[in-house]
Write an enzyme that holds these catalytic residues in place. Structure first.
Site, PDB file in Angstrom:
ATOM      1  N   ASP A 194       0.827  -1.217   0.000  1.00 38.66           N
ATOM      2  CA  ASP A 194       0.000   0.000   0.000  1.00 38.66           C
ATOM      3  C   ASP A 194       0.859   1.266   0.000  1.00 38.66           C
ATOM      4  O   ASP A 194       2.036   1.243   0.369  1.00 38.66           O
ATOM      5  CB  ASP A 194      -0.871   0.040   1.266  1.00 38.66           C
ATOM      6  CG  ASP A 194      -1.964  -1.008   1.247  1.00 38.66           C
ATOM      7  OD1 ASP A 194      -1.953  -1.863   0.346  1.00 38.66           O
ATOM      8  OD2 ASP A 194      -2.809  -0.980   2.167  1.00 38.66           O
ATOM      9  N   ASP A 195       0.189   2.361  -0.328  1.00 36.04           N
ATOM     10  CA  ASP A 195       0.691   3.738  -0.133  1.00 36.04           C
ATOM     11  C   ASP A 195       1.740   4.197  -1.143  1.00 36.04           C
ATOM     12  O   ASP A 195       2.223   5.321  -1.052  1.00 36.04           O
ATOM     13  CB  ASP A 195       1.261   3.948   1.290  1.00 36.04           C
ATOM     14  CG  ASP A 195       0.203   3.775   2.377  1.00 36.04           C
ATOM     15  OD1 ASP A 195      -0.964   3.507   2.020  1.00 36.04           O
ATOM     16  OD2 ASP A 195       0.547   3.888   3.567  1.00 36.04           O
ATOM     17  N   HIS A 202      -5.855   2.919  -4.102  1.00 31.15           N
ATOM     18  CA  HIS A 202      -5.807   3.161  -2.645  1.00 31.15           C
ATOM     19  C   HIS A 202      -6.222   4.615  -2.374  1.00 31.15           C
ATOM     20  O   HIS A 202      -5.675   5.265  -1.493  1.00 31.15           O
ATOM     21  CB  HIS A 202      -4.383   2.881  -2.146  1.00 31.15           C
ATOM     22  CG  HIS A 202      -4.256   2.703  -0.667  1.00 31.15           C
ATOM     23  ND1 HIS A 202      -5.092   1.896   0.079  1.00 31.15           N
ATOM     24  CD2 HIS A 202      -3.349   3.204   0.236  1.00 31.15           C
ATOM     25  CE1 HIS A 202      -4.718   1.928   1.368  1.00 31.15           C
ATOM     26  NE2 HIS A 202      -3.659   2.724   1.479  1.00 31.15           N
ATOM     27  N   HIS A 243      -5.038   9.543  -0.190  1.00 28.03           N
ATOM     28  CA  HIS A 243      -4.961   8.975   1.161  1.00 28.03           C
ATOM     29  C   HIS A 243      -5.388   9.979   2.239  1.00 28.03           C
ATOM     30  O   HIS A 243      -5.052   9.841   3.401  1.00 28.03           O
ATOM     31  CB  HIS A 243      -3.529   8.489   1.451  1.00 28.03           C
ATOM     32  CG  HIS A 243      -3.443   7.255   2.304  1.00 28.03           C
ATOM     33  ND1 HIS A 243      -3.678   7.264   3.659  1.00 28.03           N
ATOM     34  CD2 HIS A 243      -3.133   5.974   1.991  1.00 28.03           C
ATOM     35  CE1 HIS A 243      -3.499   6.043   4.142  1.00 28.03           C
ATOM     36  NE2 HIS A 243      -3.175   5.226   3.152  1.00 28.03           N
ATOM     37  N   HIS A 299       3.926  -2.184   2.913  1.00 29.68           N
ATOM     38  CA  HIS A 299       3.913  -0.854   2.306  1.00 29.68           C
ATOM     39  C   HIS A 299       5.207  -0.661   1.525  1.00 29.68           C
ATOM     40  O   HIS A 299       6.287  -0.836   2.097  1.00 29.68           O
ATOM     41  CB  HIS A 299       3.770   0.223   3.388  1.00 29.68           C
ATOM     42  CG  HIS A 299       2.480   0.106   4.151  1.00 29.68           C
ATOM     43  ND1 HIS A 299       2.299  -0.841   5.137  1.00 29.68           N
ATOM     44  CD2 HIS A 299       1.317   0.778   4.049  1.00 29.68           C
ATOM     45  CE1 HIS A 299       1.064  -0.730   5.613  1.00 29.68           C
ATOM     46  NE2 HIS A 299       0.447   0.243   4.973  1.00 29.68           N
TER      47      HIS A 299
HETATM   48 ZN    ZN Z   1      -2.654   3.224   3.278  1.00 32.84          ZN
END
Ligand code: ZN
Length: 446
Positions: free
Chosen positions: A241-242, A299, A303, A390
């Site tokens: 993620d991210d 995602h 964010h 991540h």
């Molecule tokens: Zn995240």
């Protein structure tokens, strides 16, 4: 008078003979023959055997090695005995070169005499054996990699469709730092054999080390989801993620470094990205993900919103950005923090995306400790798990370098989330708008 002269003459002759004998003995005592035919009889990557011709009346021999800095020959070893006419240099490094001289010695009147005018001899170990890693990470590619070999001047790569290399091609790599070789546009499914050896140069001539083992590689076809996966064997989904990460300080982005590991092991993953992070510095990662069969995930755009605050626009803007930059829209969604709402599910359904939660939380963002991340995966992984990491932390890259080979060693096939769910469910893809925790668990209330 005559008698006297005669007596003197005889005395003189005797004296001369005695003196001549003495002189001869003195000369013989001091001189010792040159060591002839010093020769490198054998060498491996860690030893050298040198021999030479026996020197009569020698008490032993001395080996000198040239100090490359001072250009002086320095005594290295004294060997006892006229018949000791060979010496093994052992436990040397690969590709080590020495200039040596061998002399014979003896004592006379307690003084040491040594043969002069020794011939210099160049001796060397062979470069160490290469260990290659050959793979076909994507369609039409053969990639051969190896570790740098100490003291090598370059490498030779041979490849062939025939495992005895009768009909082969050869590639000479004249730079010791280049430790990779790649062929493109090969016919998918063809099988290639490859081997690599290092060389050093002695007096302008190439001296080769031993060949590596021969690797056998089947060239990959265009990625088809699940095509190379055995549904009867354990499967695990990696997710990041991210990201994507940005290149920094001359280093490739953390995402690119993770892709290096996945590529090396023929593994895949899903990358849940924030659209706002995708720019010209990291868009290559997205293209590479597509080529490697990794999955692009959504995602949200930036964010900023969690749970109830996530708007349909946060989702669609992210999809648009990813599609605009990579040419391909994301196929799966993960919500920041994992909290979902009906609005989120509806937007995902509209875009044809299932939702992915996770079942193994590495907490890599919290610990930033590669060993801890590795331990969590190692303890909690199971067939059909979704692992959460991540791709923006160097510590996660370090963990991935250990996790991927370990999972493979433990028999896991490593893929993205949609691929894992499809393979585990008889080829049926996950349903848009439903949230998957692992291969069999749907939970829409997280
Ligand atoms: Zn995240």
């Amino acid at each position: 008078m005559t008698k006297k002269i005669r007596a003197f003459t005889i005395g003189s002759i005797i004296l001369i003979i005695i003196c001549a004998c003495c002189a001869l003995t003195v000369v013989n005592g001091k001189s010792i023959d040159v060591v002839e035919s010093a020769n490198m009889e054998a060498n491996t990557s860690d030893s050298i055997t040198v021999n030479w011709k026996k020197v009569k009346n020698a008490e032993g021999y001395r080996i000198y090695i040239k100090n490359e800095e001072t250009n002086e020959y320095e005594l290295f070893k004294e060997l006892e005995g006229e018949d000791t006419i060979s010496y093994d240099f052992e436990e040397l490094g690969g590709g080590t070169v020495y200039d040596i001289e061998v002399t014979a010695f003896k004592h006379f009147n307690k003084k040491l005499y040594e043969s002069e005018n020794a011939q210099s001899l160049t001796v060397y170990t062979l470069p160490a054996r290469v260990e290659q890693k050959a793979a076909s990470p994507k369609e039409g590619i053969l990639s051969v990699k190896w570790d740098e070999i100490a003291n090598a001047k370059g490498y030779e790569v041979e490849y062939s469709k025939d495992n005895e290399f009768k009909d082969k091609s050869t590639e000479e790599i004249t730079d010791s730092k280049t430790t990779a070789f790649k062929l493109e546009d090969l016919t998918p499914k063809d099988v290639y054999y490859s081997r690599v050896r290092a060389y050093i140069e002695i007096d302008g001539n190439k001296v080769y080390g031993e060949w590596s083992d021969t690797a056998e590689t089947a060239i990959k076809e265009k990625f088809v989801m699940g095509a190379d996966i055995d549904p009867k064997k354990p499967i695990v989904a990696l997710s990041f993620d991210d990201g994507p990460g940005y290149p920094s300080g001359g280093n490739a982005s953390t995402t690119a470094q993770i892709l290096d590991v996945l590529e090396e092991y023929g593994a895949r993953a899903t990358f849940f990205m924030c659209g706002s992070r995708v720019d010209n510095s990291n868009v290559e990662c997205l293209k590479r993900e597509i080529e490697l069969g990794c999955e692009l995930g959504n995602h949200t755009y930036d964010h900023q919103h969690y749970g109830k605050k996530v708007t349909p626009n946060d989702i669609s803007k992210c999809s648009d950005r990813i599609k605009e930059k990579s040419g391909q829209a994301p196929t799966i969604f993960r919500c920041p923090g994992g909290m979902i709402t009906n609005a989120i599910k509806d937007q995902c359904k509209k875009e044809g995306m299932p939702l992915a939660y996770w079942s193994v939380d590495t907490e890599d963002w919290k610990s930033k400790n590669p060993d801890k991340i590795y331990d969590i995966v190692n303890k909690q992984v199971y067939d059909g798990a979704i692992i959460l990491m991540h791709d923006i932390y160097p510590t996660t890259v370090e963990a991935v370098k250990k996790i991927v080979p370990k999972l493979i060693e433990d028999g896991y096939q490593i893929v993205g989330v949609t691929e894992m769910l499809a393979v585990k469910n008889g080829g049926e893809k996950p349903t848009p708008g439903e949230q998957y925790i692992d291969y069999k668990t749907i939970n829409n209330n997280t």
